[in-house]
Design a protein around this motif. Structure first.
Motif, PDB file in Angstrom:
ATOM      1  N   ILE A 102      11.292  15.585 -19.584  1.00 55.03           N
ATOM      2  CA  ILE A 102      11.300  15.401 -18.127  1.00 55.03           C
ATOM      3  C   ILE A 102      12.304  16.366 -17.497  1.00 55.03           C
ATOM      4  CG2 ILE A 102      11.832  13.778 -16.255  1.00 55.03           C
ATOM      5  CD1 ILE A 102      10.891  11.528 -18.175  1.00 55.03           C
ATOM      6  N   ALA A 103      13.462  16.520 -18.140  1.00 53.03           N
ATOM      7  CA  ALA A 103      14.507  17.410 -17.624  1.00 53.03           C
ATOM      8  C   ALA A 103      14.033  18.857 -17.577  1.00 53.03           C
ATOM      9  CB  ALA A 103      15.763  17.299 -18.482  1.00 53.03           C
ATOM     10  N   TYR A 104      13.252  19.247 -18.553  1.00 61.26           N
ATOM     11  CA  TYR A 104      12.768  20.631 -18.607  1.00 61.26           C
ATOM     12  C   TYR A 104      11.942  20.972 -17.371  1.00 61.26           C
ATOM     13  CZ  TYR A 104      11.024  24.963 -20.587  1.00 61.26           C
ATOM     14  OH  TYR A 104      10.745  26.280 -20.805  1.00 61.26           O
ATOM     15  N   GLN A 105      11.207  19.993 -16.850  1.00 61.05           N
ATOM     16  CA  GLN A 105      10.362  20.211 -15.679  1.00 61.05           C
ATOM     17  C   GLN A 105      11.062  19.883 -14.357  1.00 61.05           C
ATOM     18  OE1 GLN A 105       7.368  21.650 -15.951  1.00 61.05           O
ATOM     19  NE2 GLN A 105       7.745  21.765 -18.150  1.00 61.05           N
ATOM     20  N   ASN A 106      12.200  19.180 -14.437  1.00 60.19           N
ATOM     21  CA  ASN A 106      12.911  18.716 -13.234  1.00 60.19           C
ATOM     22  C   ASN A 106      14.410  18.917 -13.406  1.00 60.19           C
ATOM     23  OD1 ASN A 106      10.566  17.179 -11.801  1.00 60.19           O
ATOM     24  ND2 ASN A 106      10.500  16.534 -13.940  1.00 60.19           N
ATOM     25  N   LYS A 107      14.805  20.117 -13.712  1.00 57.51           N
ATOM     26  CA  LYS A 107      16.193  20.401 -14.087  1.00 57.51           C
ATOM     27  C   LYS A 107      17.204  19.910 -13.053  1.00 57.51           C
ATOM     28  CE  LYS A 107      15.032  24.468 -16.850  1.00 57.51           C
ATOM     29  NZ  LYS A 107      13.594  24.330 -16.834  1.00 57.51           N
ATOM     30  N   ASP A 108      17.050  20.294 -11.815  1.00 56.41           N
ATOM     31  CA  ASP A 108      18.038  19.976 -10.791  1.00 56.41           C
ATOM     32  C   ASP A 108      18.249  18.467 -10.681  1.00 56.41           C
ATOM     33  OD1 ASP A 108      19.836  20.757  -8.638  1.00 56.41           O
ATOM     34  OD2 ASP A 108      18.344  19.890  -7.285  1.00 56.41           O
ATOM     35  N   VAL A 109      17.177  17.726 -10.592  1.00 55.86           N
ATOM     36  CA  VAL A 109      17.266  16.277 -10.417  1.00 55.86           C
ATOM     37  C   VAL A 109      17.880  15.607 -11.650  1.00 55.86           C
ATOM     38  CG1 VAL A 109      15.917  14.155 -10.118  1.00 55.86           C
ATOM     39  CG2 VAL A 109      15.329  16.201  -8.810  1.00 55.86           C
ATOM     40  N   VAL A 110      17.355  15.918 -12.820  1.00 59.64           N
ATOM     41  CA  VAL A 110      17.810  15.240 -14.036  1.00 59.64           C
ATOM     42  C   VAL A 110      19.245  15.631 -14.383  1.00 59.64           C
ATOM     43  CG1 VAL A 110      17.377  14.892 -16.502  1.00 59.64           C
ATOM     44  CG2 VAL A 110      15.465  14.948 -14.901  1.00 59.64           C
ATOM     45  N   TYR A 111      19.618  16.885 -14.219  1.00 59.33           N
ATOM     46  CA  TYR A 111      20.988  17.293 -14.539  1.00 59.33           C
ATOM     47  C   TYR A 111      21.993  16.658 -13.586  1.00 59.33           C
ATOM     48  CZ  TYR A 111      18.807  20.743 -17.615  1.00 59.33           C
ATOM     49  OH  TYR A 111      18.067  21.369 -18.597  1.00 59.33           O
ATOM     50  N   ARG A 112      21.614  16.494 -12.322  1.00 59.95           N
ATOM     51  CA  ARG A 112      22.498  15.798 -11.375  1.00 59.95           C
ATOM     52  C   ARG A 112      22.685  14.338 -11.802  1.00 59.95           C
ATOM     53  NH1 ARG A 112      23.436  18.434  -6.394  1.00 59.95           N
ATOM     54  NH2 ARG A 112      22.146  20.284  -6.183  1.00 59.95           N
ATOM     55  N   ILE A 113      21.608  13.700 -12.206  1.00 60.83           N
ATOM     56  CA  ILE A 113      21.685  12.318 -12.682  1.00 60.83           C
ATOM     57  C   ILE A 113      22.570  12.247 -13.920  1.00 60.83           C
ATOM     58  CG2 ILE A 113      20.359  10.431 -13.732  1.00 60.83           C
ATOM     59  CD1 ILE A 113      18.007  11.284 -11.906  1.00 60.83           C
ATOM     60  N   LEU A 114      22.400  13.198 -14.820  1.00 58.35           N
ATOM     61  CA  LEU A 114      23.192  13.231 -16.058  1.00 58.35           C
ATOM     62  C   LEU A 114      24.681  13.331 -15.748  1.00 58.35           C
ATOM     63  CD1 LEU A 114      23.298  13.383 -19.168  1.00 58.35           C
ATOM     64  CD2 LEU A 114      22.779  15.820 -18.976  1.00 58.35           C
ATOM     65  N   PHE A 115      25.056  14.232 -14.851  1.00 60.23           N
ATOM     66  CA  PHE A 115      26.472  14.365 -14.486  1.00 60.23           C
ATOM     67  C   PHE A 115      26.992  13.123 -13.762  1.00 60.23           C
ATOM     68  CE2 PHE A 115      26.316  19.023 -15.177  1.00 60.23           C
ATOM     69  CZ  PHE A 115      27.525  19.172 -15.828  1.00 60.23           C
ATOM     70  N   ARG A 116      26.211  12.594 -12.838  1.00 60.09           N
ATOM     71  CA  ARG A 116      26.646  11.424 -12.066  1.00 60.09           C
ATOM     72  C   ARG A 116      26.829  10.212 -12.976  1.00 60.09           C
ATOM     73  NH1 ARG A 116      23.554  12.283  -7.904  1.00 60.09           N
ATOM     74  NH2 ARG A 116      21.762  11.196  -8.784  1.00 60.09           N
ATOM     75  N   ALA A 117      25.875   9.977 -13.862  1.00 58.73           N
ATOM     76  CA  ALA A 117      25.978   8.834 -14.779  1.00 58.73           C
ATOM     77  C   ALA A 117      27.156   9.013 -15.742  1.00 58.73           C
ATOM     78  CB  ALA A 117      24.673   8.662 -15.551  1.00 58.73           C
ATOM     79  N   THR A 118      27.379  10.230 -16.182  1.00 59.60           N
ATOM     80  CA  THR A 118      28.510  10.522 -17.063  1.00 59.60           C
ATOM     81  C   THR A 118      29.829  10.211 -16.374  1.00 59.60           C
ATOM     82  OG1 THR A 118      27.314  12.226 -18.302  1.00 59.60           O
ATOM     83  CG2 THR A 118      29.714  12.398 -18.268  1.00 59.60           C
ATOM     84  N   ALA A 119      30.008  10.742 -15.158  1.00 58.87           N
ATOM     85  CA  ALA A 119      31.264  10.539 -14.417  1.00 58.87           C
ATOM     86  C   ALA A 119      31.494   9.064 -14.120  1.00 58.87           C
ATOM     87  CB  ALA A 119      31.237  11.353 -13.124  1.00 58.87           C
ATOM     88  N   GLU A 120      30.458   8.398 -13.645  1.00 60.06           N
ATOM     89  CA  GLU A 120      30.611   6.975 -13.300  1.00 60.06           C
ATOM     90  C   GLU A 120      30.924   6.139 -14.538  1.00 60.06           C
ATOM     91  OE1 GLU A 120      28.195   3.416 -11.012  1.00 60.06           O
ATOM     92  OE2 GLU A 120      27.565   5.496 -10.697  1.00 60.06           O
ATOM     93  N   THR A 121      30.308   6.464 -15.651  1.00 53.05           N
ATOM     94  CA  THR A 121      30.564   5.734 -16.898  1.00 53.05           C
ATOM     95  C   THR A 121      32.015   5.879 -17.324  1.00 53.05           C
ATOM     96  OG1 THR A 121      28.276   5.969 -17.644  1.00 53.05           O
ATOM     97  CG2 THR A 121      29.940   5.555 -19.338  1.00 53.05           C
ATOM     98  N   ARG A 125      26.216   1.909 -23.532  1.00 46.41           N
ATOM     99  CA  ARG A 125      25.420   0.914 -22.792  1.00 46.41           C
ATOM    100  C   ARG A 125      25.459   1.166 -21.283  1.00 46.41           C
ATOM    101  NH1 ARG A 125      27.128  -2.862 -26.895  1.00 46.41           N
ATOM    102  NH2 ARG A 125      28.932  -3.415 -25.651  1.00 46.41           N
ATOM    103  N   LEU A 126      26.658   1.394 -20.762  1.00 39.25           N
ATOM    104  CA  LEU A 126      26.756   1.628 -19.322  1.00 39.25           C
ATOM    105  C   LEU A 126      26.065   2.932 -18.938  1.00 39.25           C
ATOM    106  CD1 LEU A 126      27.698   0.822 -16.528  1.00 39.25           C
ATOM    107  CD2 LEU A 126      29.905   1.917 -17.027  1.00 39.25           C
ATOM    108  N   PHE A 127      26.280   3.988 -19.708  1.00 42.62           N
ATOM    109  CA  PHE A 127      25.651   5.275 -19.413  1.00 42.62           C
ATOM    110  C   PHE A 127      24.130   5.127 -19.393  1.00 42.62           C
ATOM    111  CE2 PHE A 127      23.559   9.104 -21.034  1.00 42.62           C
ATOM    112  CZ  PHE A 127      23.854   9.979 -19.998  1.00 42.62           C
ATOM    113  N   ARG A 128      23.583   4.497 -20.410  1.00 48.54           N
ATOM    114  CA  ARG A 128      22.122   4.319 -20.505  1.00 48.54           C
ATOM    115  C   ARG A 128      21.595   3.597 -19.266  1.00 48.54           C
ATOM    116  NH1 ARG A 128      21.953   1.344 -24.818  1.00 48.54           N
ATOM    117  NH2 ARG A 128      22.127   3.136 -26.181  1.00 48.54           N
ATOM    118  N   ARG A 129      22.257   2.507 -18.871  1.00 46.34           N
ATOM    119  CA  ARG A 129      21.815   1.729 -17.709  1.00 46.34           C
ATOM    120  C   ARG A 129      21.888   2.564 -16.430  1.00 46.34           C
ATOM    121  NH1 ARG A 129      24.253  -1.128 -13.876  1.00 46.34           N
ATOM    122  NH2 ARG A 129      26.289  -1.304 -14.877  1.00 46.34           N
ATOM    123  N   LEU A 130      23.017   3.223 -16.204  1.00 45.93           N
ATOM    124  CA  LEU A 130      23.182   4.028 -14.993  1.00 45.93           C
ATOM    125  C   LEU A 130      22.182   5.175 -14.937  1.00 45.93           C
ATOM    126  CD1 LEU A 130      27.084   4.214 -14.833  1.00 45.93           C
ATOM    127  CD2 LEU A 130      25.569   2.859 -13.357  1.00 45.93           C
TER     128      LEU A 130
END
Length: 186
Positions: free
Chosen positions: A90-109, A175-180
């Motif tokens: 999914i990330a390969y086709q939607n880089k901007d969206v998925v990478y932003r989610i990845l960074f946001r979930a990482t930071a919040e976790t 667990r928190l990262f996965r959920r977020l």
């Protein structure tokens, strides 16, 4: 190059060519002469490409020295957050969206678990670096975080150190990262 023909960009080909020609006659040069013994030596010009290991070694060493002077006097940890293969597609086709989610979930976790008094009870700082490929050169998005082994107490008046050689519990972070991540992806 032959094996990757058709898959390399013009920019990548230029970098390869610059590195191959670096400090060779292809880029020209100049003559160095000792005033005392009159010994002459040809010095070939460098490519000055930022990817070239020959040209950038001194600059890299100076940069590392400056960064080391900025480090806190504490233990540091590397924490990696990754997604499964299905999400990588999914990330390969939607880089901007998925990478932003990845960074946001990482930071919040990291911030949420570190702030919890059951774990560290501190406000932490960190930086994250996105890697999009794994060692086997397959699409594998993940974020490497460098985190100091502690943080500021809620009153911002003292430093709270984590246990020696242990930052935060991996299962709790996972667990928190996965959920977020999944909530944001949805």
């Amino acid at each position: 190059r032959q094996a990757q023909r058709g898959h390399l960009s013009l920019g990548e080909l230029r970098v390869m060519s610059a590195i191959e020609q670096c400090r060779s006659a292809a880029l020209g040069g100049h003559l160095l002469r000792c005033e005392d013994c009159h010994t002459e030596q040809i010095a070939y010009n460098s490519c000055r490409n930022r990817h070239c290991p020959k040209c950038q070694s001194l600059a890299r060493a100076a940069w590392i020295e400056r960064r080391q002077a900025e480090l806190l006097d504490c233990e540091y940890f590397r924490v990696v957050f990754t997604v499964p293969e299905e999400i990588a597609a999914i990330a390969y086709q939607n880089k901007d969206v998925v990478y932003r989610i990845l960074f946001r979930a990482t930071a919040e976790t990291l911030q949420t678990i570190a702030a919890d008094p059951k774990h560290l009870g501190a406000e932490i700082g960190f930086f994250g670096i996105l890697h999009t490929w794994g060692q086997t050169l397959q699409q594998h998005p993940h974020v490497h975080c460098v985190v100091p082994g502690g943080g500021l107490a809620p009153d911002s008046q003292r430093w709270i150190s984590c246990a020696p050689n242990f930052f935060l519990p991996v299962r709790v972070l996972s667990r928190l990262f996965r959920r977020l991540f999944l909530e944001s992806l949805e």
